[in-house]
Structures are given as C-alpha cells and as structure tokens.
Design an enzyme around this catalytic site. Structure first.
Site, mmCIF file in Angstrom:
data_model
loop_
_atom_site.group_PDB
_atom_site.id
_atom_site.type_symbol
_atom_site.label_atom_id
_atom_site.label_comp_id
_atom_site.label_asym_id
_atom_site.label_seq_id
_atom_site.Cartn_x
_atom_site.Cartn_y
_atom_site.Cartn_z
ATOM 1 N N ASP A 1 0.854 -1.194 0.000
ATOM 2 C CA ASP A 1 0.000 0.000 0.000
ATOM 3 C C ASP A 1 0.886 1.239 0.000
ATOM 4 O OD1 ASP A 1 -3.230 0.516 0.952
ATOM 5 O OD2 ASP A 1 -1.813 2.187 1.063
ATOM 6 N N ILE A 2 0.521 2.224 -0.802
ATOM 7 C CA ILE A 2 1.323 3.439 -0.951
ATOM 8 C C ILE A 2 1.263 4.294 0.318
ATOM 9 C CG2 ILE A 2 -0.458 5.000 -1.889
ATOM 10 C CD1 ILE A 2 1.568 5.661 -4.141
ATOM 11 N N ASN A 52 -12.732 -3.231 2.719
ATOM 12 C CA ASN A 52 -13.632 -2.087 2.855
ATOM 13 C C ASN A 52 -14.639 -2.154 1.711
ATOM 14 O OD1 ASN A 52 -12.284 -1.043 5.101
ATOM 15 N ND2 ASN A 52 -10.820 0.075 3.832
ATOM 16 N N GLY A 74 -15.087 3.418 3.861
ATOM 17 C CA GLY A 74 -13.733 3.859 3.512
ATOM 18 C C GLY A 74 -13.212 3.334 2.191
ATOM 19 N N GLN A 75 -14.065 2.660 1.406
ATOM 20 C CA GLN A 75 -13.575 2.175 0.107
ATOM 21 C C GLN A 75 -13.396 3.355 -0.838
ATOM 22 O OE1 GLN A 75 -15.919 -0.889 -1.855
ATOM 23 N NE2 GLN A 75 -14.288 -1.287 -3.353
ATOM 24 N N HIS A 103 -10.078 -5.257 -3.320
ATOM 25 C CA HIS A 103 -8.734 -5.475 -2.783
ATOM 26 C C HIS A 103 -8.855 -5.886 -1.329
ATOM 27 C CE1 HIS A 103 -9.903 -1.246 -2.560
ATOM 28 N NE2 HIS A 103 -9.300 -1.201 -1.385
ATOM 29 N N HIS A 111 -6.947 -5.759 2.137
ATOM 30 C CA HIS A 111 -5.830 -5.190 2.887
ATOM 31 C C HIS A 111 -5.316 -6.288 3.824
ATOM 32 C CE1 HIS A 111 -6.834 -0.777 2.244
ATOM 33 N NE2 HIS A 111 -8.025 -1.297 2.004
#
Ligand code: AMP
Ligand code: ZN
Length: 119
Positions: free
Chosen positions: A35-36, A92, A98-99, A105, A107
């Site tokens: 994750d960035i 999410n 919070g998506q 994806h 997390h």
C-alpha cells in the site's frame, strides 16, 4: 463484460503494468503489492487481475478467485512473519466504510497491535 479491465481503474492499471507498484507476489489470478500509504508495518493489498468492484461481486461471479485472494493473504502473512502474532484481512466495502478504489482489494495488515473493534 464482467471482469474486463476498466480504462479508468487505478488497480487495473497496476495489473497491466502501466502504473508502477511494489509487487510482492503475483499468481495467475492475483497481484499483491505494498500500500502506498501504509497503516501498519506490513500493509499489502491483494487484488484479482479481473475487475470487480467489491468482494461480494467477485465472490458471486468468480468464487475460485475470491478464494485465491484469501490464500494469497495467508501466504503474505507467512512471508512477512506476521502470522504468528496475528494479522487482519480487510475488505472495505462502500464509501461509508472507507472504500476509495472500486476494484476489489484485500488489505493485509500486521506487525503491530490491532485494536478491536476497528475505527
Ligand atoms: P480502500 O480505501 O479500502 O479503497 O483502499 C485503497 C487503498 O489503496 C488505500 O489504502 C491507498 O493507500 C491505496 N493506494 C492508492 N493508490 C495506490 C497506489 N498507486 N499504489 C498502492 N496503493 C495505493
Ligand atoms: Zn479494475
């Protein structure tokens, strides 16, 4: 057609290699990358190569690939040595949860204490 790449989807671009990512694992059906904006010492995203907006949409259309994502999450947890202590796999789903990227994806979070209930 269901599952086809979407031109305006960031994660389809990561699958295609036109947006860079720090890929940690890749299979025939999935890609996993860091994750960035990590929220834990280990924060990896596992995505299917096919495009579906949510985990439920993927599970309904292609359940075997939904299972691949969970297996990959476990493999990443083992590789990152966060499986002994415990880790979290989060999907999410919907903007209220919070998506922000509507390509499903998982997390995979770990490497620190994780509170329950989550925020
Ligand atoms: P969500 O908010 O559940 O939709 O998660 C989207 C995640 O994608 C967030 O944690 C972002 O930090 C992450 N993200 C956004 N852009 C990138 C990118 N280019 N490479 C890696 N992770 C990203
Ligand atoms: Zn996509």
């Amino acid at each position: 057609m269901a599952g086809e790449p979407q031109a305006d989807c960031l994660f389809c671009k990561i699958v295609a290699g036109t947006v860079p990512a720090t890929v940690v694992r890749e299979t025939e059906t999935t890609v996993a990358f860091r994750d960035i904006n990590p929220q834990a010492p280990t924060h990896v995203l596992v995505i299917p190569k096919v495009h579906y907006p949510t985990a439920v949409a993927l599970a309904e259309a292609e359940p075997a690939i939904a299972a691949d994502i969970l297996r990959e999450a476990a493999q990443i947890a083992a590789d990152e040595k966060i499986d002994d202590h415990g880790y979290r796999v989060v999907f999410n789903t919907g903007t209220g949860a919070g998506q922000t990227v509507f390509h499903v994806h998982a997390h995979v979070l770990g490497g620190r204490g994780l509170q329950w209930p989550p925020g």
